[in-house]
Write an enzyme that holds these catalytic residues in place. Sequence first.
Site, PDB file in Angstrom:
ATOM      1  N   LYS A 196       0.846  -1.200   0.000  1.00 13.52           N
ATOM      2  CA  LYS A 196       0.000   0.000   0.000  1.00 13.52           C
ATOM      3  C   LYS A 196       0.878   1.245   0.000  1.00 13.52           C
ATOM      4  CE  LYS A 196      -1.797   3.089   2.721  1.00 13.52           C
ATOM      5  NZ  LYS A 196      -1.875   4.193   1.774  1.00 13.52           N
ATOM      6  N   GLU A 237      10.705   1.594   9.673  1.00 14.20           N
ATOM      7  CA  GLU A 237      11.614   2.706   9.326  1.00 14.20           C
ATOM      8  C   GLU A 237      10.833   3.976   9.628  1.00 14.20           C
ATOM      9  OE1 GLU A 237      14.662   2.509   8.478  1.00 14.20           O
ATOM     10  OE2 GLU A 237      14.899   0.439   7.811  1.00 14.20           O
ATOM     11  N   CYS A 251      13.622  11.449   5.751  1.00 16.04           N
ATOM     12  CA  CYS A 251      13.732  11.018   7.149  1.00 16.04           C
ATOM     13  C   CYS A 251      15.142  11.200   7.671  1.00 16.04           C
ATOM     14  CB  CYS A 251      13.308   9.570   7.267  1.00 16.04           C
ATOM     15  SG  CYS A 251      14.210   8.518   6.134  1.00 16.04           S
ATOM     16  N   GLU A 284      10.473  16.649  14.222  1.00 16.48           N
ATOM     17  CA  GLU A 284      11.003  16.464  12.878  1.00 16.48           C
ATOM     18  C   GLU A 284      10.519  17.649  12.023  1.00 16.48           C
ATOM     19  OE1 GLU A 284       9.474  12.842  11.174  1.00 16.48           O
ATOM     20  OE2 GLU A 284      11.292  12.520  10.029  1.00 16.48           O
TER      21      GLU A 284
END
Length: 482
Positions: free
Chosen positions: A179, A254, A288, A385
Amino acid sequence: MTDFSHLVREANLIGGAWVGADAGTMIEVTNPANGTVIARVPNAGADETRRAIDAAHAAFPAYAALPLNERVAMLRRLHQAIMDQQEPLARMMTAEQGKPLSEARAEVGSSAAYVLWFAEEARRIYGEIIPSPVAGRRLMTTKHPVGVVAAITPWNFPSSMLARKIGPALAAGCTVVVKPASATPLSGLVWGQLAEQAGFPAGVVNVLTGSARAIGGEIMANPKVRKITFTGSTEIGKDLIRAAAGTVKRVSMELGGNAPFIVFDDADLDRAVSGAITAKFRNAGQTCICTNRLYVQSGIYDRFTAAFAERVAALKVAPGDEAGAEQGPMIDEAAVEKMEGLLADALDKGGQLVTGGGRHARGGLFFQPTVISNATPDMRFSSEEIFGPVAAVYKFDTEDQAISLANDTEYGLAAYAFTQDMRRVFRLQDQLGYGLLGINEVLIVTPEAPFGGIKESGMGREGGRQGIEDFLDLKYTCIGGL
Ligand code: NAP
């Protein structure tokens, strides 16, 4: 301009058939550079997901039993199919994701390279013979594919995040249900088409688009799925880890990062500045492993900040398919608003705007490459982040201080440091709490090396010889009476 329309499939691949959502509903795919709708993909849910899992489950025994040479040949053909379409695949990615074409081409090349790497690694799924402590026995371990693997991936690397999951899964002999992110589904759906071209049997690769909650819910509840491999936010990752407990699925995660980038007084200044540009502004800061916090030692702080800001101010902000584009649009309006919020917070707490500072004159989802100096730990981007083109520069005095600041986060994905002192390099290797370290180097990701985080950045490794292990079950056999 190369057309990519032949690669657009407005359907899901389930058990070898390209189908729409049961309800007939679709999701619009837009180009973030101009807001135009470029395609529509099915808005599938739990029932379609169950059928995809059933198809993958049914295809598994025959696929796992294929001669190794046949599996390897299919993976090699998949690698070639990707490379044959590198340019249109890159253009499709830029159209749905926004990144500059040069970056999209590199990502497609990287996807192909991961597939090739795992085609080679498929030949090295070794077991062991264990010396028996007693006579008349032979002890051994063998490795076997885990079964149906589900993969869920984010929008920032819509192709390569799948490559790192589909590649090792297929190499190990697993079948997959995939997905991709709803913002960038075309680069995910195309894997179905490429897998068909490469000759993978029906049901081995299934691709679904649609409701994350419904598709994810079925994947996590269904006992036929033996492994979930996820790349995305730590928040969703934690939910999936909890849900995996219900059927004790194997889990690879991850997740988010908060990468420190440490520049010591003895660093090669030009190299550090160039590294910071790439590590911060690649994909408009939406990776990331993007630098989140730049820690610069006091003796080089002013020179570094000035040289860095000069380069940042010169970055060309433009649609990804415009010649020379270095920073494309952000993925959506929420991402732009997040940048505005982080900036307002930092300026409110004493940060100094060196360059940039708001929406770009190009309008829409374009944001100015921005540098804030005098950053401090109480500012939001010290712990959050950033995921955008805002660079926060902090000053430090001693190595111990830098290490302590760098480690002061629940994340542990990537860290970078620039120094010419090799003794310091080994101290950093021992003391930085990160799964990936770039020393005097920022483009560190390659199929040959294991990628992955520690702490709340995840578990498991993608790439390297380790990258296939999570897709294999270990069996121990003891043969007696010999
Ligand atoms: P996200 O919101 O967590 O979404 C990632 C994927 O999960 C998408 O396919 C999303 O589907 C799906 N999803 C959302 N809710 C779900 C649910 N309840 N159940 C199952 N699946 C669900 O992350 P993102 O915003 O796309 O990506 C950015 C994040 O990914 C950042 O935190 C970044 O650091 C991280 N990331 C990590 C790595 C790494 O290798 N460590 C690499 C790249 C990105 P929809 O798109 O349909 O919502």
